[in-house]
Design a protein around this motif. Structure first.
Motif, mmCIF file in Angstrom:
data_model
loop_
_atom_site.group_PDB
_atom_site.id
_atom_site.type_symbol
_atom_site.label_atom_id
_atom_site.label_comp_id
_atom_site.label_asym_id
_atom_site.label_seq_id
_atom_site.Cartn_x
_atom_site.Cartn_y
_atom_site.Cartn_z
ATOM 1 N N PHE A 331 21.812 -2.285 -14.532
ATOM 2 C CA PHE A 331 21.410 -3.370 -14.692
ATOM 3 C C PHE A 331 21.755 -2.979 -16.640
ATOM 4 N N ARG A 332 21.576 -1.461 -17.203
ATOM 5 C CA ARG A 332 21.361 -1.110 -18.250
ATOM 6 C C ARG A 332 23.329 -1.417 -18.504
ATOM 7 N N ASP A 333 23.882 -0.982 -17.820
ATOM 8 C CA ASP A 333 25.346 -0.810 -17.817
ATOM 9 C C ASP A 333 25.894 -2.068 -17.769
ATOM 10 N N LYS A 334 25.589 -2.804 -17.186
ATOM 11 C CA LYS A 334 25.723 -4.369 -17.108
ATOM 12 C C LYS A 334 25.671 -5.007 -18.661
ATOM 13 N N LEU A 335 24.326 -4.681 -18.708
ATOM 14 C CA LEU A 335 23.924 -5.101 -20.165
ATOM 15 C C LEU A 335 25.308 -4.126 -21.321
ATOM 16 N N VAL A 336 25.182 -2.989 -21.569
ATOM 17 C CA VAL A 336 26.123 -2.357 -22.573
ATOM 18 C C VAL A 336 26.894 -2.497 -22.408
ATOM 19 N N GLU A 337 27.983 -3.879 -21.576
ATOM 20 C CA GLU A 337 29.476 -4.314 -21.122
ATOM 21 C C GLU A 337 29.435 -5.695 -21.955
ATOM 22 N N LEU A 338 27.905 -5.666 -21.075
ATOM 23 C CA LEU A 338 27.401 -7.686 -22.482
ATOM 24 C C LEU A 338 28.183 -7.182 -24.066
ATOM 25 N N VAL A 339 26.845 -6.331 -24.372
ATOM 26 C CA VAL A 339 27.339 -6.354 -25.926
ATOM 27 C C VAL A 339 28.563 -6.628 -26.817
ATOM 28 N N ARG A 340 29.121 -5.196 -26.441
ATOM 29 C CA ARG A 340 30.265 -4.740 -26.143
ATOM 30 C C ARG A 340 31.679 -5.945 -25.813
ATOM 31 N N SER A 341 31.510 -6.847 -25.496
ATOM 32 C CA SER A 341 32.451 -8.201 -24.998
ATOM 33 C C SER A 341 31.619 -8.952 -26.196
ATOM 34 N N ARG A 342 30.683 -8.999 -26.715
ATOM 35 C CA ARG A 342 30.054 -9.878 -27.914
ATOM 36 C C ARG A 342 29.917 -9.720 -29.322
ATOM 37 N N ALA A 343 30.154 -8.550 -29.233
ATOM 38 C CA ALA A 343 29.838 -7.812 -30.912
ATOM 39 C C ALA A 343 31.200 -6.786 -31.092
ATOM 40 N N ALA A 344 32.171 -6.807 -29.683
ATOM 41 C CA ALA A 344 33.607 -5.292 -29.950
ATOM 42 C C ALA A 344 33.178 -4.775 -29.914
ATOM 43 N N VAL A 345 31.491 -3.901 -29.994
ATOM 44 C CA VAL A 345 31.508 -2.700 -30.754
ATOM 45 C C VAL A 345 31.019 -1.894 -29.896
ATOM 46 N N ASP A 346 30.475 -0.319 -29.228
ATOM 47 C CA ASP A 346 30.060 -0.364 -28.557
ATOM 48 C C ASP A 346 28.250 0.542 -29.090
ATOM 49 N N PRO A 347 27.300 -0.619 -27.703
ATOM 50 C CA PRO A 347 26.315 -0.035 -28.867
ATOM 51 C C PRO A 347 26.097 1.305 -28.995
ATOM 52 N N ASP A 348 26.229 2.209 -28.059
ATOM 53 C CA ASP A 348 25.518 3.692 -27.645
ATOM 54 C C ASP A 348 26.478 4.133 -29.538
ATOM 55 N N GLU A 349 27.167 3.248 -30.047
ATOM 56 C CA GLU A 349 27.241 3.957 -31.306
ATOM 57 C C GLU A 349 26.076 4.212 -32.128
ATOM 58 N N PHE A 350 24.789 3.110 -31.821
ATOM 59 C CA PHE A 350 23.985 2.576 -32.790
ATOM 60 C C PHE A 350 22.065 3.554 -32.291
ATOM 61 N N GLN A 352 20.378 5.540 -28.929
ATOM 62 C CA GLN A 352 20.125 4.502 -27.229
ATOM 63 C C GLN A 352 18.733 3.482 -28.048
ATOM 64 N N PRO A 353 17.760 3.419 -28.718
ATOM 65 C CA PRO A 353 17.020 2.407 -28.667
ATOM 66 C C PRO A 353 17.166 1.042 -28.919
ATOM 67 N N VAL A 354 18.206 0.465 -29.479
ATOM 68 C CA VAL A 354 18.872 -0.607 -28.787
ATOM 69 C C VAL A 354 19.052 -1.395 -28.177
ATOM 70 N N VAL A 355 19.387 -1.072 -26.909
ATOM 71 C CA VAL A 355 19.856 -1.734 -25.306
ATOM 72 C C VAL A 355 18.727 -1.114 -24.751
ATOM 73 N N ALA A 356 18.209 0.552 -25.518
ATOM 74 C CA ALA A 356 16.938 0.583 -23.726
ATOM 75 C C ALA A 356 15.339 0.228 -24.495
ATOM 76 N N ASN A 357 15.429 -0.260 -25.527
ATOM 77 C CA ASN A 357 14.479 -1.239 -25.853
ATOM 78 C C ASN A 357 14.687 -2.581 -25.040
ATOM 79 N N LEU A 358 15.637 -3.305 -24.687
ATOM 80 C CA LEU A 358 15.873 -4.499 -23.720
ATOM 81 C C LEU A 358 15.330 -4.079 -22.831
ATOM 82 N N VAL A 359 16.041 -2.832 -22.575
ATOM 83 C CA VAL A 359 15.819 -2.917 -20.914
ATOM 84 C C VAL A 359 14.760 -2.517 -20.688
ATOM 85 N N GLU A 360 13.732 -1.762 -21.218
ATOM 86 C CA GLU A 360 12.479 -1.237 -20.798
ATOM 87 C C GLU A 360 11.531 -2.744 -20.704
ATOM 88 N N ARG A 361 12.199 -3.854 -21.642
ATOM 89 C CA ARG A 361 10.568 -4.482 -21.292
ATOM 90 C C ARG A 361 10.956 -5.560 -20.064
#
Length: 736
Positions: A331-350, A352-361
């Motif tokens: 799920f985390r990997d799918k979420l990262v891909e979703l962010v990349r496709s929407r924002a045209a950026v790699d969320p890992d550049e910002f 771990q907390p950017v996606v990790a907090n949503l995954v944890e919730r």
């Protein structure tokens, strides 16, 4: 005979000298390593070969077979192969080799080309006695065709704190089970003293010898409790298989603090197979649903993700055939891909907390202990996972069926408990441990180790959840299952092996083989105990006992105040004659027996500590399963029966632990056939459906309390203690 022994001793000495030479050369082998790593590998190899050769203090052989052709030299059989330095014919062949088979399978009716089978009784490598079976003479009726003298001599030897191997006395029917095919679930069913545990362990050694692809570390042996595992623990190392994994069933669970008390009703409920479905539902229920739109802060700008897209990512991960943690990563990997496709950026550049907090919730990280603590402490979570109908709804499924059936409100209330503030402080019950193991499997995909062959001893008492824990450790579906339905007790007492095997892997067919002959328990003791079978297990066929004991069972009916002292005196008398003694004592009598042993200066060991001493051992009826003693003292049979829902079976266990002497010390009936066992869970004395509490029950409880008071309080304070007991009972009555 002395000349014959001298000739044989010369052969034994020559074989021992060859073994000693080989052991010495192996001891020097690690020094030839070119570096530390090479030396370590050579040391490991030397240790393995040394185990295969055996200990220098052991007899080189236990038997010999002579071919009737006269053209072949005799074959000497031992626990380990011994070959000469020049590479000629072996001096001693391994008992597991095909050439040794006739020693175990030849009979007077079918000698299989043998004229003689010889057995040796040794002290170290010194022959003290030898016994010949001359097949032609027996067939002609020159000698009686009973049990051979060597077997009887071995059975008469004194016991110690560990189980001995039976290589020298393996009987034909036992041998057939030992060498049964690997690809099956083999159920070995046998009464007390039939050798079923020893057969299962020798079967392990046989399979390792016959299947080189199966390493010792690829075999797991599971037993009921630590004392039993220590008792059987030396057999496989003595046979050269030291790396087999031996564990009591509680050690399959993750390491946690243990010791929580629990009622029989709750323990049985937690053992049901449908608990696995409850845990799975509870874990899935922890996966959340996204908001209609989720906003993530990436650097200095927000990115909005549609909730429907996140929900699709969750659904895709949930559908994967992975454990909870693996699906969470997906799920985390799918979420990262979703962010990349929407924002045209790699969320890992910002970070771990950017996606990790949503995954944890949405898909919180879980550990088995923390998850189970929180689940059992939450009525809403239990209700959601249990699928319980409303009050007055249909009850849950029976003991072994309906693995996905709903739980009633009452059942969920029984599971609920307040958890410790910190998970590290939580104390877990024995019934919790298989639940933790199930959660480790659901969350992490455990266990990490799986085995090519699994042995389950005393399997008749394991709950479905315990059996699931064992089954998931089998990589191949090959198992040896050992037990006796007549000794099946506790909250999961069984009347059929189908109730056990239905929870095991279905990769291979199930074969159930009964053992007909009882070797360990003497006739007098077994006949006394077998009078319980029509009440305890009417469908079980008792074994045929092959030997007499030294004496009839002794019954000591005494007054309540004399009971503990008589137990101490009888046990001390047996120990004084060099016997290995077991006192089988129900929990309610334990304190008074301990006090009497101390008052009389009698040293003793407790099976509660997982160890057996060399002289006197105090064990509960449950701890006594699988153990054997030269002399057994059974305390208060009526109490043993009353303490368990299958109490007559528990007493049958207690009375059949002896290889020699049996004493029963009691106030009540020494063989209480008419005394009811404790009611099954959910029906207590005086409760709905429970038995009437009679005047006899009143006297028995009063006698027990008086004995406990005498053992636990000084005479000067007993009136004060009685007043406090009265006050406590009145308070409890008001509470209820």
């Amino acid at each position: 005979m002395s000349a014959e022994i001298a000739t044989e001793q010369a052969y034994f000495d020559a074989a021992a000298a060859e073994r000693d030479r080989r052991l010495a050369s192996l001891g020097a082998l690690p020094a030839s390593g070119a570096d530390k790593a090479a030396a370590a590998r050579l040391r490991k190899h030397a240790e393995a070969v040394s185990r295969a050769l055996g200990d220098a203090a052991d007899a080189v052989a236990f038997g010999r077979i002579d071919d009737d052709s006269g053209s072949e030299p005799p074959l000497y059989l031992g626990r380990h192969l011994i070959s000469p330095a020049d590479g000629g014919d072996p001096l001693v062949i391994n008992w597991q080799s095909p050439a040794a088979a006739r020693y175990f399978t030849a009979t007077p009716a079918d000698p299989q080309g043998l004229v003689r089978k010889r057995s040796y009784q040794c002290s170290g490598n010194t022959i003290e006695h030898l016994t010949d079976v001359l097949f032609a003479d027996i067939a002609a009726g020159v000698r009686a065709g009973g049990v051979d003298e060597h077997l009887l001599a071995e059975l008469a030897r004194g016991r110690t704190g560990t189980l001995r191997d039976i290589v020298a006395t393996i009987q034909a029917a036992q041998y057939e089970l030992i060498r049964a095919p690997l690809a099956q679930v083999l159920v070995i069913e046998g009464g007390p003293g039939t050798g079923k545990t020893a057969i299962a362990l020798h079967r392990v050694s046989w399979l390792l010898f016959q299947h080189p692809e199966l390493a010792a570390a690829d075999v797991l042996v599971v037993g009921p409790h630590p004392t039993f595992m220590r008792y059987i623990g030396q057999i496989l190392p003595d046979l050269g298989d030291a790396d087999v994994d031996l564990r009591d069933v509680s050690r399959l669970a993750p390491p946690v603090r243990r010791g929580r008390g629990e009622s029989a009703e709750v323990a049985r409920l937690k053992g049901e197979a449908r608990m696995a479905a409850l845990l799975d539902r509870a874990l899935r229920n922890r996966i959340g649903a996204p908001e209609p739109a989720e906003r993530l802060l990436l650097g200095s700008r927000f990115v909005t993700l549609p909730g429907a897209d996140i929900g699709a990512a969750i659904a895709g991960a949930e559908a994967a055939v992975l454990p909870y943690a693996g699906r969470r990563r997906l799920f985390r990997d799918k979420l990262v891909e979703l962010v990349r496709s929407r924002a045209a950026v790699d969320p890992d550049e910002f970070g771990q907390p950017v996606v990790a907090n949503l995954v944890e919730r949405l898909w919180p990280q879980q550990g088995p202990a923390a998850f189970l603590r929180d689940l059992l402490a939450s009525r809403p979570r239990l209700r959601a996972a249990g699928g319980a109908p409303g009050a007055g709804g249909a009850p849950g499924a029976g003991s072994d069926g309906g693995a996905s059936a709903a739980f009633t409100d009452d059942e969920l209330a029984a599971l609920h408990r307040r958890g410790a503030d910190r998970v590290s402080e939580e104390i877990w019950s024995a019934a919790d441990l298989p639940l933790l193991d199930e959660l480790d499997h659901l969350i992490n995909g455990g266990p990490q180790r799986r085995y090519g062959h699994v042995v389950i001893d005393e399997a008749q008492d394991l709950s479905p959840m315990q059996l699931r824990a064992v089954a998931r450790r089998s990589a191949s579906g090959s198992l040896t299952v050992v037990g006796d339905l007549a000794q099946s007790t506790g909250v999961w007492a069984r009347d059929s092996w189908d109730e056990v095997t239905r929870h095991l892997p279905e990769t291979h067919p199930v074969s159930t083989v009964p053992l007909r002959y009882g070797y360990r328990v003497p006739r007098q003791a077994y006949e006394f105990a077998a009078r319980l079978l029509p009440v305890a297990a009417p469908a079980v066929t008792p074994p045929q006992v092959v030997r007499d004991g030294p004496a009839e069972p002794a019954v000591h009916q005494v007054g309540l105040t004399e009971r503990a002292g008589r137990v101490a005196a009888v046990a001390a008398g047996h120990a004084g004659r060099g016997a290995f003694v077991g006192i089988v004592c129900p929990p309610r009598c334990r304190r008074e027996v301990e006090a009497a042993l101390a008052d009389n200066g009698v040293a003793w060991s407790s099976a509660q500590q997982g160890e057996l001493g060399k002289a006197i051992n105090l064990v509960s009826p449950a701890e006594a399963k699988g153990l054997e003693f030269d002399a057994v003292v059974v305390v208060e049979p009526e109490q043993i029966v009353a303490d368990d829902a299958r109490g007559h079976r528990m007493l049958y266990v207690a009375l059949t632990r002896t290889t020699g002497f049996l004493d029963v010390v009691c106030v009540g009936d020494p063989l209480p056939l008419a005394v009811p066992a404790r009611p099954a869970p959910t029906a207590g004395p005086g409760g709905p459906g429970g038995p009437e509490f009679t005047d006899r029950d009143v006297r028995r409880v009063a006698e027990h309390l008086a004995g406990q008071l005498r053992a636990g309080a000084p005479a000067s304070r007993r009136v004060e203690v009685l007043d406090e007991v009265r006050r406590q009972l009145e308070d409890r009555q008001l509470e209820t």
